[in-house]
Design an enzyme around this catalytic site. Sequence first.
Site, short mmCIF file in Angstrom:
data_model
loop_
_atom_site.label_atom_id
_atom_site.label_comp_id
_atom_site.label_asym_id
_atom_site.label_seq_id
_atom_site.Cartn_x
_atom_site.Cartn_y
_atom_site.Cartn_z
N ARG A 159 -35.58 -63.21 7.58
CA ARG A 159 -34.25 -63.47 7.26
C ARG A 159 -33.27 -63.20 8.42
O ARG A 159 -33.30 -61.97 9.14
CB ARG A 159 -33.82 -62.82 6.13
CG ARG A 159 -32.37 -62.88 5.86
CD ARG A 159 -31.54 -62.39 4.57
NE ARG A 159 -32.04 -63.26 3.58
CZ ARG A 159 -31.41 -63.25 2.46
NH1 ARG A 159 -30.57 -62.36 2.13
NH2 ARG A 159 -31.67 -64.11 1.51
N HIS B 118 -31.76 -72.34 3.80
CA HIS B 118 -32.31 -71.28 2.69
C HIS B 118 -33.23 -71.95 1.87
O HIS B 118 -33.18 -72.02 0.86
CB HIS B 118 -31.12 -70.55 1.94
CG HIS B 118 -31.69 -69.46 1.32
ND1 HIS B 118 -32.89 -68.75 1.43
CD2 HIS B 118 -30.91 -68.52 0.51
CE1 HIS B 118 -32.81 -67.62 0.54
NE2 HIS B 118 -31.96 -67.77 -0.03
N GLN C 59 -34.78 -70.59 -1.64
CA GLN C 59 -33.86 -70.40 -2.73
C GLN C 59 -33.89 -71.87 -3.34
O GLN C 59 -33.99 -72.22 -4.48
CB GLN C 59 -32.49 -70.21 -2.15
CG GLN C 59 -31.34 -70.19 -3.10
CD GLN C 59 -31.43 -69.32 -4.20
OE1 GLN C 59 -31.51 -68.13 -3.87
NE2 GLN C 59 -31.41 -69.63 -5.54
N ASP D 272 -21.56 -71.49 -4.22
CA ASP D 272 -22.00 -70.25 -3.22
C ASP D 272 -20.71 -69.54 -2.59
O ASP D 272 -19.69 -70.42 -2.60
CB ASP D 272 -23.06 -70.83 -2.18
CG ASP D 272 -23.46 -69.85 -1.49
OD1 ASP D 272 -23.65 -68.73 -1.79
OD2 ASP D 272 -24.07 -69.95 -0.06
N CYS E 179 -26.68 -69.26 -5.99
CA CYS E 179 -27.66 -68.60 -5.28
C CYS E 179 -27.73 -67.03 -5.64
O CYS E 179 -28.57 -66.17 -5.43
CB CYS E 179 -27.99 -69.02 -4.16
SG CYS E 179 -26.52 -68.61 -2.97
N ARG F 276 -37.19 -67.40 -8.14
CA ARG F 276 -37.33 -67.32 -6.38
C ARG F 276 -38.62 -66.45 -6.52
O ARG F 276 -39.68 -66.76 -5.48
CB ARG F 276 -36.35 -66.05 -5.85
CG ARG F 276 -35.10 -66.59 -6.05
CD ARG F 276 -34.73 -67.68 -5.01
NE ARG F 276 -35.14 -67.14 -3.61
CZ ARG F 276 -34.62 -66.42 -2.66
NH1 ARG F 276 -33.21 -66.14 -2.97
NH2 ARG F 276 -35.16 -65.98 -1.58
N1 NVA Z 1 -24.46 -68.68 1.94
C1 NVA Z 1 -24.95 -67.23 1.68
C2 NVA Z 1 -26.38 -67.22 0.82
C3 NVA Z 1 -26.58 -65.97 0.48
C4 NVA Z 1 -27.99 -66.04 -0.55
C5 NVA Z 1 -25.18 -66.45 2.90
O1 NVA Z 1 -25.54 -66.83 3.88
O2 NVA Z 1 -24.54 -65.10 2.87
N1 CP Z 2 -30.10 -65.48 -3.21
C1 CP Z 2 -30.45 -64.76 -2.11
O1 CP Z 2 -31.30 -65.01 -1.19
O2 CP Z 2 -30.22 -63.51 -2.55
P1 CP Z 2 -30.53 -62.33 -1.61
O3 CP Z 2 -29.42 -62.25 -0.39
O4 CP Z 2 -30.17 -61.20 -2.40
O5 CP Z 2 -31.81 -62.15 -0.96
#
Ligand code: NVA
Ligand code: CP
Length: 302
Positions: free
Chosen positions: A104, A131, A134, A221, A261, A289
């Site tokens: 990540r 993502h 997800q 989101d 998400c 997930r």
């Molecule tokens: N768009 C959000 C998704 C988190 C799972 C982010 O990138 O922070």
């Molecule tokens: N939806 C998601 O990826 O959650 P986290 O940021 O908690 O991993």
Amino acid sequence: MNQKHLLKLLDLSGDEIFEILDLADRLKYERRHSIPHPLLAGKTLGMIFQKSSTRTRVSFEAGIYQLGGQGLFLSSRDLQIGRGEPVEDTARVLSRYLDGIMIRTFAQQEVEALAKYGSIPVINGLTDFCHPCQVLADLQTIREYKKSLQGRKLCFIGDGNNMANSLIVGGLKTGMKVSVATPSGYRPAPEVLAFAKDYPEFSWVEDPIEAAADADAVYTDVWASMGQEAEQQARAAIFSSYQVNRAVMASAKPDAIVMHCLPAHRGEEITAEIFEAHANEIFDEAENRLHAQKAVMALLMK
Ligand code: NVA
Ligand code: CP
């Protein structure tokens, strides 16, 4: 599956996505019925995190364990990568120790470089661009609730961010109609719009009510993603009319599901009322997930 990595859904065919979803359903069934599935016995997954996580971290770690392997949590704060060791070198070193890497991070390019220079499967656990894990869980969830994806309408409302990008690609590749409402300056990524323009089932509009018309699933989101914290206030003003609320849901089908998400900001991108009315769907989605990622790991790391 004819893939070495899961870097982005653009790389996968519709059939490959369905192969993942079918295995995810099987693994979910087996877990429910306490049927062991040690498909990755003795394998080790390294999990590099340059951003925070609850769901991704815990579902990958629990998932590899349930498959008979083990996970290593690797925070970039502790790795040399956080002090500037190139990803190209990290990739070659970790490939000598591990059987797979989940990462990540911010730049999609970093994930692609990890895959290019390493010799083991790389799984994208979120970048600024996409993502995919997800959205595999999301597609599994929509299929559970709506029985099939073909011809169902998925509507995304909010920022044209990593979630919007992956939902467009995943939805269209699996036969869904996809509508997106964002402010005009916050559209999905150009390469995703270029991909979507060949699909008459895709639409982008500015008006959330219009996008939600007859939707089977309404998705939202956060307005400010990880790394955009400094823009939080400005974005709250820009996105204030992009909230999933009663009016938006009145435009969708009466039995539409609501998806997020997570983490969610009640009172911003979604009202507390709509969130709680659809909490079962949202937490089934979070649960998936685990199952979807176990399927990805099993297919790539076996
Ligand atoms: N768009 C959000 C998704 C988190 C799972 C982010 O990138 O922070
Ligand atoms: N939806 C998601 O990826 O959650 P986290 O940021 O908690 O991993």
